[in-house]
Enzyme design. Structure first.
Site, PDB file in Angstrom:
ATOM      1  N   TYR A  32      21.095  15.099 -11.938  1.00  0.00           N
ATOM      2  CA  TYR A  32      20.597  15.591 -13.221  1.00  0.00           C
ATOM      3  C   TYR A  32      21.708  15.683 -14.248  1.00  0.00           C
ATOM      4  O   TYR A  32      22.888  15.552 -13.922  1.00  0.00           O
ATOM      5  CB  TYR A  32      19.903  16.946 -13.042  1.00  0.00           C
ATOM      6  CG  TYR A  32      20.828  18.143 -12.872  1.00  0.00           C
ATOM      7  CD1 TYR A  32      21.561  18.333 -11.710  1.00  0.00           C
ATOM      8  CD2 TYR A  32      20.964  19.089 -13.886  1.00  0.00           C
ATOM      9  CE1 TYR A  32      22.400  19.429 -11.560  1.00  0.00           C
ATOM     10  CE2 TYR A  32      21.799  20.198 -13.737  1.00  0.00           C
ATOM     11  CZ  TYR A  32      22.516  20.366 -12.579  1.00  0.00           C
ATOM     12  OH  TYR A  32      23.344  21.452 -12.441  1.00  0.00           O
ATOM     13  N   ARG A  51      28.375  10.121 -16.988  1.00  0.00           N
ATOM     14  CA  ARG A  51      28.437  10.864 -15.725  1.00  0.00           C
ATOM     15  C   ARG A  51      27.176  10.619 -14.895  1.00  0.00           C
ATOM     16  O   ARG A  51      27.230  10.538 -13.667  1.00  0.00           O
ATOM     17  CB  ARG A  51      28.641  12.358 -15.966  1.00  0.00           C
ATOM     18  CG  ARG A  51      28.851  13.115 -14.652  1.00  0.00           C
ATOM     19  CD  ARG A  51      29.221  14.576 -14.862  1.00  0.00           C
ATOM     20  NE  ARG A  51      28.174  15.272 -15.571  1.00  0.00           N
ATOM     21  CZ  ARG A  51      28.324  16.477 -16.111  1.00  0.00           C
ATOM     22  NH1 ARG A  51      29.478  17.120 -16.022  1.00  0.00           N
ATOM     23  NH2 ARG A  51      27.315  17.050 -16.763  1.00  0.00           N
ATOM     24  N   ARG A  99       8.260  10.568   4.331  1.00  0.00           N
ATOM     25  CA  ARG A  99       9.451  11.361   4.682  1.00  0.00           C
ATOM     26  C   ARG A  99      10.245  10.731   5.816  1.00  0.00           C
ATOM     27  O   ARG A  99       9.739  10.554   6.930  1.00  0.00           O
ATOM     28  CB  ARG A  99       9.052  12.796   5.063  1.00  0.00           C
ATOM     29  CG  ARG A  99      10.285  13.684   5.287  1.00  0.00           C
ATOM     30  CD  ARG A  99       9.914  15.135   5.538  1.00  0.00           C
ATOM     31  NE  ARG A  99      11.110  15.952   5.682  1.00  0.00           N
ATOM     32  CZ  ARG A  99      11.785  16.109   6.831  1.00  0.00           C
ATOM     33  NH1 ARG A  99      11.360  15.538   7.934  1.00  0.00           N
ATOM     34  NH2 ARG A  99      12.874  16.847   6.865  1.00  0.00           N
ATOM     35  N   LYS A 148      26.574  15.234  -9.574  1.00  0.00           N
ATOM     36  CA  LYS A 148      25.742  16.304 -10.138  1.00  0.00           C
ATOM     37  C   LYS A 148      24.339  16.280  -9.523  1.00  0.00           C
ATOM     38  O   LYS A 148      23.375  15.849 -10.157  1.00  0.00           O
ATOM     39  CB  LYS A 148      25.692  16.187 -11.663  1.00  0.00           C
ATOM     40  CG  LYS A 148      25.247  17.472 -12.362  1.00  0.00           C
ATOM     41  CD  LYS A 148      25.579  17.426 -13.833  1.00  0.00           C
ATOM     42  CE  LYS A 148      24.992  18.578 -14.629  1.00  0.00           C
ATOM     43  NZ  LYS A 148      25.386  19.907 -14.200  1.00  0.00           N
ATOM     44  N   GLU A 180      35.165  26.700  -9.352  1.00  0.00           N
ATOM     45  CA  GLU A 180      34.518  26.725 -10.674  1.00  0.00           C
ATOM     46  C   GLU A 180      33.465  27.814 -10.700  1.00  0.00           C
ATOM     47  O   GLU A 180      33.257  28.509  -9.704  1.00  0.00           O
ATOM     48  CB  GLU A 180      33.900  25.360 -10.995  1.00  0.00           C
ATOM     49  CG  GLU A 180      32.883  24.896  -9.966  1.00  0.00           C
ATOM     50  CD  GLU A 180      32.397  23.465 -10.175  1.00  0.00           C
ATOM     51  OE1 GLU A 180      32.399  22.959 -11.312  1.00  0.00           O
ATOM     52  OE2 GLU A 180      32.005  22.849  -9.168  1.00  0.00           O
ATOM     53  N   LEU A 204      32.656  19.907 -10.342  1.00  0.00           N
ATOM     54  CA  LEU A 204      31.980  18.969 -11.235  1.00  0.00           C
ATOM     55  C   LEU A 204      32.929  18.630 -12.386  1.00  0.00           C
ATOM     56  O   LEU A 204      33.602  19.516 -12.916  1.00  0.00           O
ATOM     57  CB  LEU A 204      30.695  19.592 -11.793  1.00  0.00           C
ATOM     58  CG  LEU A 204      29.902  18.601 -12.649  1.00  0.00           C
ATOM     59  CD1 LEU A 204      29.199  17.577 -11.766  1.00  0.00           C
ATOM     60  CD2 LEU A 204      28.908  19.296 -13.537  1.00  0.00           C
TER      61      LEU A 204
HETATM   62  N1  PDD Z   1      25.860  22.936 -15.412  1.00  0.00           N
HETATM   63  N2  PDD Z   1      30.325  22.990 -12.999  1.00  0.00           N
HETATM   64  C1  PDD Z   1      29.078  23.100 -12.519  1.00  0.00           C
HETATM   65  C2  PDD Z   1      28.895  23.462 -11.074  1.00  0.00           C
HETATM   66  C3  PDD Z   1      27.973  22.880 -13.365  1.00  0.00           C
HETATM   67  O1  PDD Z   1      26.719  22.976 -12.873  1.00  0.00           O
HETATM   68  C4  PDD Z   1      28.194  22.561 -14.737  1.00  0.00           C
HETATM   69  C5  PDD Z   1      27.067  22.289 -15.683  1.00  0.00           C
HETATM   70  C6  PDD Z   1      29.534  22.478 -15.187  1.00  0.00           C
HETATM   71  C7  PDD Z   1      29.868  22.121 -16.610  1.00  0.00           C
HETATM   72  O2  PDD Z   1      29.600  20.759 -16.889  1.00  0.00           O
HETATM   73  P1  PDD Z   1      29.224  20.267 -18.355  1.00  0.00           P
HETATM   74  O3  PDD Z   1      30.324  20.734 -19.241  1.00  0.00           O
HETATM   75  O4  PDD Z   1      29.177  18.800 -18.249  1.00  0.00           O
HETATM   76  O5  PDD Z   1      27.912  20.921 -18.702  1.00  0.00           O
HETATM   77  C8  PDD Z   1      30.562  22.679 -14.294  1.00  0.00           C
HETATM   78  C9  PDD Z   1      24.695  22.690 -16.247  1.00  0.00           C
HETATM   79  C10 PDD Z   1      24.874  23.149 -17.654  1.00  0.00           C
HETATM   80  C11 PDD Z   1      23.474  23.286 -15.576  1.00  0.00           C
HETATM   81  O6  PDD Z   1      23.400  23.154 -14.360  1.00  0.00           O
HETATM   82  O7  PDD Z   1      22.593  23.834 -16.241  1.00  0.00           O
END
Ligand code: PDD
Length: 284
Positions: A32, A51, A99, A148, A180, A204
């Site tokens: 996503y 990405r 499945r 992601k 993170e 990420l």
């Molecule tokens: N999340 N690290 C993780 C684990 C994340 O899920 C996200 C983003 C980030 C920041 O990435 P970016 O700057 O590209 O948004 C770092 C999104 C916003 C979400 O899951 O809603």
């Protein structure tokens, strides 16, 4: 009612359907992106599209659309929903198949879904003026956090742990170092140096992170991309997180200890201002 996009069609949200056999549903076999919208425009779209392609290729998943088509769909959805401030959520899964742990045949069509979330006041969030509180929790996610994927159960549990502790979010710790936040990248500031975890499979690769680090360097700020411990974080002058949905968000408390003066720090405030300003100018 919102209009959502499912596999080539724009539909009212209550008429949008996907199969019970979808591998996103059965195996979290999907990826996503979340892109923010300010003034009706997409922030950092090119970064999110790039990405997405990387996440798909790491999982040997076909891309259902080109980056140009993806941009057109994002824009159409923003227009149809009259979205001026908020988020566009995009998900691609390996599609519906009986499945089986093995991936289905390559002719299985991927599933693509997009929807919008209106967030009035996103850029002017009160939390950015107050700062947020985080707790530390062990990082119990899988090992390919650079992809992601939609397997967000542990981050979801982390947010619940934070809520139960009266905090806003959690920072995850592995082998003594902060990886993170549950849905954002984590930073500390010591003296005039911004410190954030180096890239690798453990985190990420945030699109906001890349932009913020570039802008910090352009503003002659010192950046160190390396691991840092919770002890270092508690002793920092400032802390903050970045993501597409929070931009640059100051952190004022970690595990109950006040960071710096307990108010949002100067570096975080400045970076938030620069990021919002620059990325709005480049928005599409
Ligand atoms: N999340 N690290 C993780 C684990 C994340 O899920 C996200 C983003 C980030 C920041 O990435 P970016 O700057 O590209 O948004 C770092 C999104 C916003 C979400 O899951 O809603």
């Amino acid at each position: 009612m919102r209009t959502v996009y499912v596999n080539g069609e724009y539909l009212p949200e209550d008429q949008a359907k996907i199969s019970v056999f979808d591998r996103g549903f059965l195996f979290a076999d999907g990826v996503y992106e979340v892109t923010s919208v300010l003034d009706g425009k997409l922030i950092d779209f090119a970064g999110h599209a790039a990405r997405l392609q990387r996440s798909l290729s790491e999982l040997e998943m076909a891309s259902p659309v080109t980056s140009e088509e993806l941009l057109a769909i994002h824009k159409e959805l923003v227009a149809r929903n009259e979205l001026t401030e908020g988020l566009v959520y995009l998900q691609v899964t390996r599609g519906a198949a009986d499945r089986d742990f093995l991936y289905p045949d390559e002719d299985t069509a991927p599933t693509i879904v997009l929807f919008t979330q209106a967030k009035p006041g996103l850029a002017d969030a009160p939390a950015a003026k107050r700062g947020i509180k985080v707790i530390s929790i062990p990082d119990r996610r899988w090992g390919r956090r650079d992809i992601k994927t939609v397997q967000l159960l542990y981050p979801s549990m982390g947010k619940m742990m934070a809520k139960a502790a009266g905090a806003d979010d959690a920072w995850m710790v592995e082998d003594g170092a902060v990886t993170e936040g549950t849905s954002n990248n984590a930073y500390i500031v010591k003296g005039n140096t911004i410190i954030t975890r180096h890239l690798g499979e453990e985190i990420l690769h945030g699109i906001t992170r890349a932009a913020v680090l570039r802008m910090a360097a352009e503003s002659q700020m010192k950046v160190e991309e390396r691991s840092f411990t919770m002890e270092e974080a508690m002793d920092a002058d400032e802390a903050f997180v970045t993501s597409a949905s929070t931009f640059v968000m100051p952190v004022v408390e970690i595990d109950g200890a006040q960071i710096g003066t307990g108010a949002p720090g100067k570096v975080a405030a400045r970076l938030r201002e620069i990021y919002l300003d620059e990325s709005l100018k480049a928005a599409v």
